[in-house]
Design an enzyme around this catalytic site. Structure first.
Site, PDB file in Angstrom:
ATOM      1  N   LYS A   9      -5.223   7.480   1.656  1.00  0.00           N
ATOM      2  CA  LYS A   9      -5.709   8.551   0.783  1.00  0.00           C
ATOM      3  C   LYS A   9      -5.185   9.884   1.295  1.00  0.00           C
ATOM      4  O   LYS A   9      -4.830  10.053   2.465  1.00  0.00           O
ATOM      5  CB  LYS A   9      -7.239   8.579   0.721  1.00  0.00           C
ATOM      6  CG  LYS A   9      -7.961   8.911   2.030  1.00  0.00           C
ATOM      7  CD  LYS A   9      -8.112  10.385   2.343  1.00  0.00           C
ATOM      8  CE  LYS A   9      -8.832  10.617   3.666  1.00  0.00           C
ATOM      9  NZ  LYS A   9      -8.706  11.999   4.163  1.00  0.00           N
ATOM     10  N   PRO A  92       0.077   5.535   9.222  1.00  0.00           N
ATOM     11  CA  PRO A  92      -0.038   6.131  10.565  1.00  0.00           C
ATOM     12  C   PRO A  92      -1.495   6.348  10.958  1.00  0.00           C
ATOM     13  O   PRO A  92      -2.352   6.594  10.100  1.00  0.00           O
ATOM     14  CB  PRO A  92       0.688   7.475  10.424  1.00  0.00           C
ATOM     15  CG  PRO A  92       1.542   7.346   9.213  1.00  0.00           C
ATOM     16  CD  PRO A  92       0.835   6.406   8.296  1.00  0.00           C
ATOM     17  N   GLY A  96      -5.340  11.610   9.171  1.00  0.00           N
ATOM     18  CA  GLY A  96      -6.083  12.159   8.041  1.00  0.00           C
ATOM     19  C   GLY A  96      -5.815  11.403   6.758  1.00  0.00           C
ATOM     20  O   GLY A  96      -6.054  11.913   5.660  1.00  0.00           O
ATOM     21  N   LEU A  97      -5.327  10.147   6.876  1.00  0.00           N
ATOM     22  CA  LEU A  97      -4.970   9.339   5.719  1.00  0.00           C
ATOM     23  C   LEU A  97      -5.924   8.164   5.504  1.00  0.00           C
ATOM     24  O   LEU A  97      -5.693   7.325   4.637  1.00  0.00           O
ATOM     25  CB  LEU A  97      -3.535   8.808   5.874  1.00  0.00           C
ATOM     26  CG  LEU A  97      -2.446   9.880   5.992  1.00  0.00           C
ATOM     27  CD1 LEU A  97      -1.093   9.224   6.290  1.00  0.00           C
ATOM     28  CD2 LEU A  97      -2.351  10.717   4.717  1.00  0.00           C
ATOM     29  N   ALA A  98      -6.990   8.088   6.305  1.00  0.00           N
ATOM     30  CA  ALA A  98      -8.033   7.054   6.168  1.00  0.00           C
ATOM     31  C   ALA A  98      -7.496   5.648   6.370  1.00  0.00           C
ATOM     32  O   ALA A  98      -7.980   4.705   5.735  1.00  0.00           O
ATOM     33  CB  ALA A  98      -8.744   7.173   4.825  1.00  0.00           C
ATOM     34  N   GLY A  99      -6.530   5.471   7.264  1.00  0.00           N
ATOM     35  CA  GLY A  99      -5.979   4.149   7.508  1.00  0.00           C
ATOM     36  C   GLY A  99      -7.029   3.147   7.954  1.00  0.00           C
ATOM     37  O   GLY A  99      -7.132   2.046   7.408  1.00  0.00           O
ATOM     38  N   SER A 101     -10.354   3.390   7.677  1.00  0.00           N
ATOM     39  CA  SER A 101     -11.371   3.240   6.632  1.00  0.00           C
ATOM     40  C   SER A 101     -10.871   2.352   5.503  1.00  0.00           C
ATOM     41  O   SER A 101     -11.612   1.526   4.954  1.00  0.00           O
ATOM     42  CB  SER A 101     -11.763   4.606   6.071  1.00  0.00           C
ATOM     43  OG  SER A 101     -12.385   5.397   7.057  1.00  0.00           O
ATOM     44  N   ASP A 134     -15.393   7.703   4.830  1.00  0.00           N
ATOM     45  CA  ASP A 134     -14.319   7.521   3.853  1.00  0.00           C
ATOM     46  C   ASP A 134     -14.290   6.121   3.249  1.00  0.00           C
ATOM     47  O   ASP A 134     -13.583   5.889   2.268  1.00  0.00           O
ATOM     48  CB  ASP A 134     -12.958   7.801   4.492  1.00  0.00           C
ATOM     49  CG  ASP A 134     -12.713   9.276   4.753  1.00  0.00           C
ATOM     50  OD1 ASP A 134     -13.369  10.110   4.103  1.00  0.00           O
ATOM     51  OD2 ASP A 134     -11.856   9.597   5.604  1.00  0.00           O
TER      52      ASP A 134
END
Length: 283
Positions: A9, A92, A96-99, A101, A134
């Site tokens: 995200k 990554p 801050g990309l919610a990997g 979650s 998230d």
């Protein structure tokens, strides 16, 4: 075997309202799913096991959100079952990309199918909220307005398809640090989130882009000259909008395919570089 895509995200806009008594923050954010995804494969098993491909630094026990998701589903359903999980990492970490979650959300969706649990989306989101803020968004995805800790969701009209350029510096920014630094010097100007929601629902993107903002971004950019430089590069590259996602360190830009290809050609930095697209609802 069940296969699920755990899609990343981005935060189109992020505002912090105040700090809660439980130590978390009340936020308002508009989150958007993108195509970039980890791959989660699940098989029935007596015990829980987690194998990770593509990143040998991540834990494979209950410290990993994908593993913990099995425990939370067991707890919610009052059933004792295992799962053999193979997780192929493409998103990554500390970006801050919610990997993490998204991985947990994919496990919840996958277990629902694997064991015919008949969980509703609302029930899966409730399970996800016990894992991380998230996770509920990552259960269903698309374009959402989120409030509270990020677990209170209101689905918006799906964003039109944009090409997304992602730059992930090798420096890692940890969420706890970013929020603590923000608390020391909170923002005095906040994005008008309600107005942005109205503009997005009307698909008036040009006006919405002018109002997008991430209040954590100035805190991180002040500390990290590399992230500051990459954002400037994206802004100079004729993109529609460029910003940091969440607490960073990933930066994203919304653009078109031709501009994205030109950005890739001109990019000379030492960072992970991705070209992907916005994505609609997962379920």
């Amino acid at each position: 075997m069940i296969k699920e895509f755990a899609r990343a995200k981005i935060n189109l806009t992020l505002d912090i309202l105040d700090k809660r008594a439980d130590g978390f923050h009340n936020i308002e954010t508009i989150m958007q799913t993108i195509e970039l995804a980890d791959v989660v494969e699940l098989e029935t098993a007596d015990e829980i096991s987690l194998k990770i491909i593509g990143n040998d630094t991540l834990p494979t026990d209950e410290k990993n959100l994908a593993y913990r998701a099995v425990l939370e589903v067991q707890k919610f359903c009052k059933k004792n079952f295992g799962a053999s999980i193979t997780l192929t990492k493409n998103i990554p970490v500390a970006a801050g990309l919610a990997g993490g979650s998204s991985d947990a959300a994919a496990v919840i969706r996958g277990l629902n199918q694997l064991y015919d649990l008949n969980l509703s989306v609302k029930e899966m989101c409730k399970i996800g909220a016990a894992i991380g803020s998230d996770v509920p968004f990552c259960i269903s995805g698309g374009t959402c307005f989120a409030s509270g800790r990020g677990e209170k969701l209101k689905q918006l009209k799906d964003l039109d398809t944009f090409t997304v350029v992602l730059i992930k510096p090798y420096d890692e920014i940890y969420t706890e640090w970013a929020y603590k630094a923000y608390d020391e010097k909170p923002a005095t100007v906040h994005p008008p989130t309600a107005d942005i929601v109205k503009l997005l629902n009307k698909k008036n993107y040009d006006e919405a882009f002018k109002l997008f903002a991430n209040v954590l971004e100035p805190v991180v950019l002040k500390r990290n000259s590399q992230i500051r430089s990459y954002k400037s590069f994206l802004q100079r590259s004729n993109t529609k909008f460029a910003a940091m996602s969440g607490s960073g360190s990933a930066l994203f830009a919304l653009t078109d395919e031709a501009t994205a290809a030109r950005i890739r050609k001109n990019f000379t930095g030492r960072a992970q570089f991705f070209i992907t697209k916005t994505f609609g609802k997962v379920i």
